[in-house]
Design a protein around this motif. Structure first.
Motif, PDB file in Angstrom:
ATOM      1  N   ALA A   1       0.827  -1.208   0.000  1.00 30.48           N
ATOM      2  CA  ALA A   1       0.000   0.000   0.000  1.00 30.48           C
ATOM      3  C   ALA A   1       0.858   1.253   0.000  1.00 30.48           C
ATOM      4  CB  ALA A   1      -0.929  -0.008   1.214  1.00 30.48           C
ATOM      5  N   PHE A   2       1.880   1.280   0.845  1.00 33.03           N
ATOM      6  CA  PHE A   2       2.702   2.476   0.934  1.00 33.03           C
ATOM      7  C   PHE A   2       3.674   2.603  -0.234  1.00 33.03           C
ATOM      8  CE2 PHE A   2       0.907   2.846   5.107  1.00 33.03           C
ATOM      9  CZ  PHE A   2       0.928   4.205   5.346  1.00 33.03           C
ATOM     10  N   ASP A   3       4.047   1.478  -0.853  1.00 34.57           N
ATOM     11  CA  ASP A   3       4.840   1.549  -2.081  1.00 34.57           C
ATOM     12  C   ASP A   3       4.072   2.339  -3.134  1.00 34.57           C
ATOM     13  OD1 ASP A   3       7.030   0.180  -1.183  1.00 34.57           O
ATOM     14  OD2 ASP A   3       6.433  -1.755  -2.036  1.00 34.57           O
ATOM     15  N   SER A   4       2.765   2.090  -3.198  1.00 38.24           N
ATOM     16  CA  SER A   4       1.933   2.763  -4.194  1.00 38.24           C
ATOM     17  C   SER A   4       1.755   4.243  -3.887  1.00 38.24           C
ATOM     18  CB  SER A   4       0.560   2.089  -4.274  1.00 38.24           C
ATOM     19  OG  SER A   4      -0.180   2.326  -3.098  1.00 38.24           O
TER      20      SER A   4
ATOM     21  N   THR B   1       5.644   8.876   8.147  1.00 38.30           N
ATOM     22  CA  THR B   1       6.221   8.340   9.378  1.00 38.30           C
ATOM     23  C   THR B   1       6.357   6.820   9.297  1.00 38.30           C
ATOM     24  OG1 THR B   1       5.215  10.137  10.630  1.00 38.30           O
ATOM     25  CG2 THR B   1       5.996   8.249  11.885  1.00 38.30           C
ATOM     26  N   PHE B   2       5.344   6.150   8.756  1.00 43.25           N
ATOM     27  CA  PHE B   2       5.436   4.707   8.603  1.00 43.25           C
ATOM     28  C   PHE B   2       6.578   4.346   7.682  1.00 43.25           C
ATOM     29  CE2 PHE B   2       4.559   0.888   6.113  1.00 43.25           C
ATOM     30  CZ  PHE B   2       4.520  -0.064   7.123  1.00 43.25           C
ATOM     31  N   ARG B   3       6.717   5.097   6.599  1.00 40.45           N
ATOM     32  CA  ARG B   3       7.788   4.840   5.640  1.00 40.45           C
ATOM     33  C   ARG B   3       9.151   5.022   6.310  1.00 40.45           C
ATOM     34  NH1 ARG B   3       7.359   1.312   2.217  1.00 40.45           N
ATOM     35  NH2 ARG B   3       7.374   1.829   0.023  1.00 40.45           N
ATOM     36  N   ALA B   4       9.260   6.056   7.126  1.00 39.79           N
ATOM     37  CA  ALA B   4      10.526   6.325   7.817  1.00 39.79           C
ATOM     38  C   ALA B   4      10.868   5.176   8.763  1.00 39.79           C
ATOM     39  CB  ALA B   4      10.441   7.637   8.586  1.00 39.79           C
ATOM     40  N   ALA B   5       9.860   4.640   9.445  1.00 40.75           N
ATOM     41  CA  ALA B   5      10.085   3.517  10.363  1.00 40.75           C
ATOM     42  C   ALA B   5      10.535   2.282   9.595  1.00 40.75           C
ATOM     43  CB  ALA B   5       8.805   3.219  11.143  1.00 40.75           C
ATOM     44  N   THR B   6       9.928   2.043   8.430  1.00 42.55           N
ATOM     45  CA  THR B   6      10.306   0.896   7.599  1.00 42.55           C
ATOM     46  C   THR B   6      11.739   1.032   7.111  1.00 42.55           C
ATOM     47  OG1 THR B   6       8.014   0.632   6.860  1.00 42.55           O
ATOM     48  CG2 THR B   6       9.708  -0.417   5.529  1.00 42.55           C
TER      49      THR B   6
ATOM     50  N   LYS C   1      -5.815   1.642  -1.211  1.00 40.03           N
ATOM     51  CA  LYS C   1      -5.557   1.032   0.095  1.00 40.03           C
ATOM     52  C   LYS C   1      -4.508   1.828   0.858  1.00 40.03           C
ATOM     53  CE  LYS C   1      -6.100  -2.294   3.119  1.00 40.03           C
ATOM     54  NZ  LYS C   1      -7.373  -2.445   3.862  1.00 40.03           N
ATOM     55  N   GLY C   2      -3.513   2.354   0.154  1.00 42.21           N
ATOM     56  CA  GLY C   2      -2.485   3.153   0.806  1.00 42.21           C
ATOM     57  C   GLY C   2      -3.074   4.371   1.499  1.00 42.21           C
ATOM     58  N   LEU C   3      -3.973   5.070   0.805  1.00 38.40           N
ATOM     59  CA  LEU C   3      -4.619   6.234   1.404  1.00 38.40           C
ATOM     60  C   LEU C   3      -5.546   5.822   2.547  1.00 38.40           C
ATOM     61  CD1 LEU C   3      -5.572   8.642  -1.537  1.00 38.40           C
ATOM     62  CD2 LEU C   3      -3.867   8.984   0.248  1.00 38.40           C
ATOM     63  N   GLN C   4      -6.231   4.686   2.383  1.00 41.09           N
ATOM     64  CA  GLN C   4      -7.129   4.214   3.451  1.00 41.09           C
ATOM     65  C   GLN C   4      -6.350   3.891   4.721  1.00 41.09           C
ATOM     66  OE1 GLN C   4      -8.959   1.012   1.214  1.00 41.09           O
ATOM     67  NE2 GLN C   4     -10.877   2.165   0.972  1.00 41.09           N
ATOM     68  N   ILE C   5      -5.212   3.228   4.557  1.00 35.93           N
ATOM     69  CA  ILE C   5      -4.386   2.901   5.722  1.00 35.93           C
ATOM     70  C   ILE C   5      -3.815   4.170   6.341  1.00 35.93           C
ATOM     71  CG2 ILE C   5      -2.231   1.790   6.468  1.00 35.93           C
ATOM     72  CD1 ILE C   5      -2.814  -0.405   4.399  1.00 35.93           C
TER      73      ILE C   5
ATOM     74  N   ILE D   1      -3.948   8.169  10.804  1.00 32.81           N
ATOM     75  CA  ILE D   1      -4.186   9.534  11.273  1.00 32.81           C
ATOM     76  C   ILE D   1      -5.422   9.594  12.166  1.00 32.81           C
ATOM     77  CG2 ILE D   1      -4.868  11.848  10.494  1.00 32.81           C
ATOM     78  CD1 ILE D   1      -3.092  11.351   8.005  1.00 32.81           C
ATOM     79  N   THR D   2      -6.483   8.891  11.784  1.00 35.82           N
ATOM     80  CA  THR D   2      -7.734   8.903  12.550  1.00 35.82           C
ATOM     81  C   THR D   2      -7.544   8.301  13.938  1.00 35.82           C
ATOM     82  OG1 THR D   2      -9.055   8.770  10.514  1.00 35.82           O
ATOM     83  CG2 THR D   2     -10.139   8.131  12.568  1.00 35.82           C
ATOM     84  N   GLU D   3      -6.825   7.185  14.016  1.00 32.37           N
ATOM     85  CA  GLU D   3      -6.587   6.546  15.314  1.00 32.37           C
ATOM     86  C   GLU D   3      -5.688   7.412  16.195  1.00 32.37           C
ATOM     87  OE1 GLU D   3      -7.968   3.804  16.631  1.00 32.37           O
ATOM     88  OE2 GLU D   3      -9.236   3.807  14.841  1.00 32.37           O
ATOM     89  N   GLY D   4      -4.711   8.058  15.589  1.00 34.85           N
ATOM     90  CA  GLY D   4      -3.867   8.976  16.359  1.00 34.85           C
ATOM     91  C   GLY D   4      -4.657  10.168  16.851  1.00 34.85           C
ATOM     92  N   ASP D   5      -5.562  10.654  16.018  1.00 35.37           N
ATOM     93  CA  ASP D   5      -6.421  11.767  16.405  1.00 35.37           C
ATOM     94  C   ASP D   5      -7.328  11.367  17.564  1.00 35.37           C
ATOM     95  OD1 ASP D   5      -7.636  14.332  16.181  1.00 35.37           O
ATOM     96  OD2 ASP D   5      -9.249  13.487  14.963  1.00 35.37           O
TER      97      ASP D   5
END
Length: 242
Positions: A66-69, A111-116, A199-203, A208-212
């Protein structure tokens, strides 16, 4: 041991260090945690880290795809902005501020990409230096020490940026609305946009929603205290390693 197996072991090892680092009593004893940040808040923060920034290995394949896309959108956010040109309600509501809102949303997702990328660098060091699994805290910290310090500081700053965005209630509201509109628009044009892009945008929106939701439980002052606490924990951890 294949690189994939080393990555699996590094992911498990680093997740364990996060779990250990974000234990309420340990934080309270070490940092004099403010009374406004209780054990439940720290537990929720730890779960957030382990669910979205450092998820378990079995979730990585779908997340990476998802994040690759999304990488192309992150590098060229104007491609998403152009998708909103005909969205009159959104354009009228946010106008010239729209590109900045999109960029802020994508920045939070990075941030997820940076962690990966951080984990992949640990894998490279493990292979290069012949460090064998399993990776306990001592081995993980030894691998971190092999990385350029500026790279780790940049990673910490990336994480801080995510929480600074979550702290901005007006901005986060706009980001959530705009990203949801982008998802809806892409789903209507499924012949143009792939399932993995959507899916990338949904994730990203879920992250963001859960962090909010986590931040919404806290007052503005408590939110800032939490951001400062996270920064202090990560920086002191870095100082101890080096």
């Amino acid at each position: 041991m294949t690189k994939e197996k080393v990555l699996e072991a590094v992911i498990e090892g680093y997740r364990n260090t996060i779990s250990q680092r974000y234990q309420y009593q340990s934080i309270k004893d070490t940092y004099g945690i403010p009374d406004t940040i209780d054990e439940d808040t720290v537990n929720q923060l730890r779960v957030y880290f382990l669910s979205y920034m450092y998820p378990p290995n079995e979730k990585r394949a779908a997340l990476n795809e998802a994040f690759d896309s999304l990488d192309d959108f992150i590098k060229h956010p104007q491609k998403l902005v152009s998708l909103l040109v005909n969205a009159f309600k959104i354009m009228f509501k946010y106008g010239r501020h729209l590109p900045k809102i999109v960029q802020a949303g994508l920045g939070a997702m990075k941030t997820f990409r940076a962690a990966t990328n951080f984990e992949n660098n640990l894998v490279n060091e493990a292979i290069k230096n012949g460090v064998q699994a399993p990776f306990d805290t001592e081995k993980i910290e030894a691998l971190i020490k092999l990385l350029p310090r500026i790279e780790i500081e940049s990673f910490i700053e990336s994480s801080k940026n995510l929480f600074e965005v979550l702290h901005d209630k007006e901005l986060i509201k706009k980001i959530k609305e705009v990203i949801q509109h982008l998802i809806d628009s892409m789903q209507k044009n499924s012949t143009v946009y792939s399932k993995s892009q959507i899916k990338g945008l949904q994730i990203g929106l879920e992250m963001i929603t859960e962090g909010d939701a986590l931040f919404n439980q806290l007052s503005e002052k408590e939110q800032q205290n939490l951001i400062n606490l996270i920064t202090d924990i990560e920086k002191s951890h870095l100082e101890r390693i080096f």
